[in-house]
Design a protein around this motif. Structure first.
Motif, PDB file in Angstrom:
ATOM      1  N   ALA A   1       0.832  -1.197   0.000  1.00 14.09           N
ATOM      2  CA  ALA A   1       0.000   0.000   0.000  1.00 14.09           C
ATOM      3  C   ALA A   1       0.872   1.255   0.000  1.00 14.09           C
ATOM      4  O   ALA A   1       0.571   2.238  -0.686  1.00 14.09           O
ATOM      5  CB  ALA A   1      -0.923  -0.004   1.215  1.00 14.09           C
TER       6      ALA A   1
ATOM      7  N   GLU B   1       1.206   3.924  -3.224  1.00  8.78           N
ATOM      8  CA  GLU B   1       0.822   5.322  -3.013  1.00  8.78           C
ATOM      9  C   GLU B   1       1.970   6.263  -3.337  1.00  8.78           C
ATOM     10  O   GLU B   1       1.774   7.304  -3.978  1.00  8.78           O
ATOM     11  CB  GLU B   1       0.381   5.522  -1.559  1.00  8.78           C
ATOM     12  CG  GLU B   1      -0.067   6.948  -1.270  1.00  8.78           C
ATOM     13  CD  GLU B   1      -0.518   7.136   0.176  1.00  8.78           C
ATOM     14  OE1 GLU B   1      -0.774   8.281   0.562  1.00  8.78           O
ATOM     15  OE2 GLU B   1      -0.602   6.122   0.912  1.00  8.78           O
TER      16      GLU B   1
ATOM     17  N   PRO C   1       3.754   4.748  -7.540  1.00  5.73           N
ATOM     18  CA  PRO C   1       2.804   3.863  -8.237  1.00  5.73           C
ATOM     19  C   PRO C   1       3.334   3.276  -9.548  1.00  5.73           C
ATOM     20  O   PRO C   1       3.248   2.079  -9.773  1.00  5.73           O
ATOM     21  CB  PRO C   1       1.591   4.761  -8.470  1.00  5.73           C
ATOM     22  CG  PRO C   1       2.126   6.156  -8.389  1.00  5.73           C
ATOM     23  CD  PRO C   1       3.239   6.113  -7.399  1.00  5.73           C
TER      24      PRO C   1
ATOM     25  N   SER D   1      -6.543  -8.061  -8.528  1.00  2.06           N
ATOM     26  CA  SER D   1      -6.292  -6.629  -8.702  1.00  2.06           C
ATOM     27  C   SER D   1      -6.789  -6.138 -10.058  1.00  2.06           C
ATOM     28  O   SER D   1      -7.156  -4.975 -10.211  1.00  2.06           O
ATOM     29  CB  SER D   1      -4.799  -6.341  -8.566  1.00  2.06           C
ATOM     30  OG  SER D   1      -4.064  -7.016  -9.566  1.00  2.06           O
TER      31      SER D   1
ATOM     32  N   THR E   1      -7.104  -0.534  -3.488  1.00  4.93           N
ATOM     33  CA  THR E   1      -6.355   0.137  -2.425  1.00  4.93           C
ATOM     34  C   THR E   1      -7.039   0.039  -1.061  1.00  4.93           C
ATOM     35  O   THR E   1      -6.383  -0.317  -0.077  1.00  4.93           O
ATOM     36  CB  THR E   1      -6.102   1.614  -2.790  1.00  4.93           C
ATOM     37  OG1 THR E   1      -5.330   1.677  -4.004  1.00  4.93           O
ATOM     38  CG2 THR E   1      -5.343   2.325  -1.683  1.00  4.93           C
TER      39      THR E   1
ATOM     40  N   ASP F   1      -5.359  -1.982   2.013  1.00  3.06           N
ATOM     41  CA  ASP F   1      -5.091  -1.197   3.217  1.00  3.06           C
ATOM     42  C   ASP F   1      -5.795  -1.825   4.421  1.00  3.06           C
ATOM     43  O   ASP F   1      -5.236  -1.894   5.518  1.00  3.06           O
ATOM     44  CB  ASP F   1      -5.574   0.238   3.016  1.00  3.06           C
ATOM     45  CG  ASP F   1      -5.158   1.155   4.161  1.00  3.06           C
ATOM     46  OD1 ASP F   1      -3.950   1.304   4.382  1.00  3.06           O
ATOM     47  OD2 ASP F   1      -6.044   1.705   4.839  1.00  3.06           O
TER      48      ASP F   1
END
Length: 283
Positions: free
Chosen positions: A84, A88, A91, A173, A183, A187
Motif C-alpha cells: 500500500a 501510493e 505507483p 487486482s 487500495t 489497506d
C-alpha cells in the motif's frame, strides 16, 4: 512436525515456506496470480485436490502443504502494508516491477500450459480469452467506474481474491483496480481491519466452496484449453496495467520504469531457474 510426517527435508520444508510466501505475495500483488505461482511451483494440483475433496485428502495432503500455507499467510499479510505504501508513493515504478515479474513468468506459464500437448483449440482459447478481457477492462476504463467500498463490495473482493488462487492467471487486482476497490481492500488487510477482513474472508470461503470443484474438473478434463485461456487473460490484464503515460512523462521516469521492468523480469527468470533445480515431493 518432523521430516517423516511431511516427507520433506529441513531444506525442502524451508523452501516450501518460501514458495508459499511468494504465492501469498502473488495473491496480493497487482497483476500477479497466486494460482500461477502455485502451478509453477508444483503445488497447485495438490492444493486443488485438497480443496475439492478435503476429507478424502486431508491425511495425505495437509502435512506436505503445511509449510506452503504458513508461507502463504506470511507473504499475504506481511506485504499488504508495504505494498500500500509503495503503490501510493511510487505507483508507476511499482506497477512496472510487477509487470516485469509477470513477463518473466510467461515462459514458465506457457511451458506448463503445453505439458499435456497443444492443439488449434488451445491457441483459439488463448486469443478469445485475451480479447474478452481486453473488451471488459477497456469498457470499465471508458466508463470510469468507481464504487464506495462497503460490506457487500468487500464480499466481492474476497470472491476475486479466492478466484486468483484457484484459477491460475486470474489476478484480483485486475478487477478491483478499475473499480477503485483495490487500495482500500489492501489497506484494510494490512491494518487487520475486521470490517474488511470478515466480509473478504466470507467471500473467499464461499468462492472456494462453490467453484473449487468446477475449476479443478475444468483443468482435469480440458487442461490445455483452460491453461491457454489463462495465458490470454494474463497477457490482456498485464497490458492493461502498463502506465504508458508515465513512460512519456520524462526520460528520467521512463528510465526508472524500464529498470523496474528489467529487475522484475530477471528476478522471475532466476526464480524459475532456482525452482527447477530444487526437487520437492508433490502431495
Amino acid at each position: 512436525m518432523n521430516q517423516k510426517s511431511t516427507g520433506l527435508s529441513p531444506a525442502q520444508f524451508i523452501f516450501r515456506i518460501f514458495q508459499g510466501a511468494l504465492i501469498g505475495l502473488g495473491a496480493v500483488l497487482p497483476g500477479i496470480s497466486g494460482g500461477v505461482l502455485g502451478v509453477i511451483f508444483g503445488v497447485y494440483k495438490p492444493i486443488m485436490e485438497l480443496i475439492s475433496h478435503p476429507f478424502a485428502n486431508f491425511k495425505t495432503h495437509v502435512p506436505k502443504l503445511i509449510p506452503v500455507f504458513i508461507g502463504g499467510i506470511i507473504g499475504f499479510l506481511g506485504i499488504a502494508n508495504l505494498l500500500a505504501f509503495f503503490l501510493e508513493k511510487y505507483p508507476d515504478p511499482s506497477v512496472c516491477l510487477f509487470i516485469g515479474l509477470i513477463a518473466g513468468m510467461l515462459p514458465s506459464l506457457f511451458r506448463e500450459a503445453g505439458e499435456q500437448g497443444r492443439s488449434k483449440g488451445s491457441f483459439i482459447s488463448l486469443i478469445v480469452c485475451m480479447i474478452v478481457i481486453f473488451v471488459i477492462l477497456n469498457a470499465l476504463n471508458v466508463a470510469s467506474v468507481t464504487i464506495e467500498p462497503n460490506f457487500f463490495w468487500y464480499l466481492f473482493c474476497g470472491f476475486c481474491l479466492a478466484l486468483s488462487v484457484i484459477a491460475p492467471g486470474m489476478s484480483f487486482s485486475t478487477l478491483l483496480m478499475p473499480l477503485g476497490l483495490y487500495t482500500p481492500f489492501i489497506d484494510g488487510i494490512g491494518h487487520l481491519d475486521f470490517s474488511v477482513l470478515i466480509p473478504g474472508g466470507i467471500g473467499a470461503l464461499l468462492t472456494v466452496i462453490i467453484l473449487a470443484k468446477a475449476i479443478n474438473a475444468l483443468f482435469t478434463h480440458h487442461y490445455s484449453l483452460a491453461f491457454h485461456g489463462i495465458i490470454g487473460i494474463v497477457i490482456a490484464a498485464t497490458v492493461m496495467i502498463v502506465p504508458f503515460s508515465s513512460f512519456a512523462a520524462s526520460a528520467q521516469q521512463a528510465l526508472i520504469n524500464v529498470v523496474c521492468l528489467a529487475v522484475g523480469v530477471v528476478f522471475a527468470l532466476l526464480l524459475d531457474k532456482f525452482n527447477s533445480r530444487v526437487e520437492v515431493p508433490e502431495a
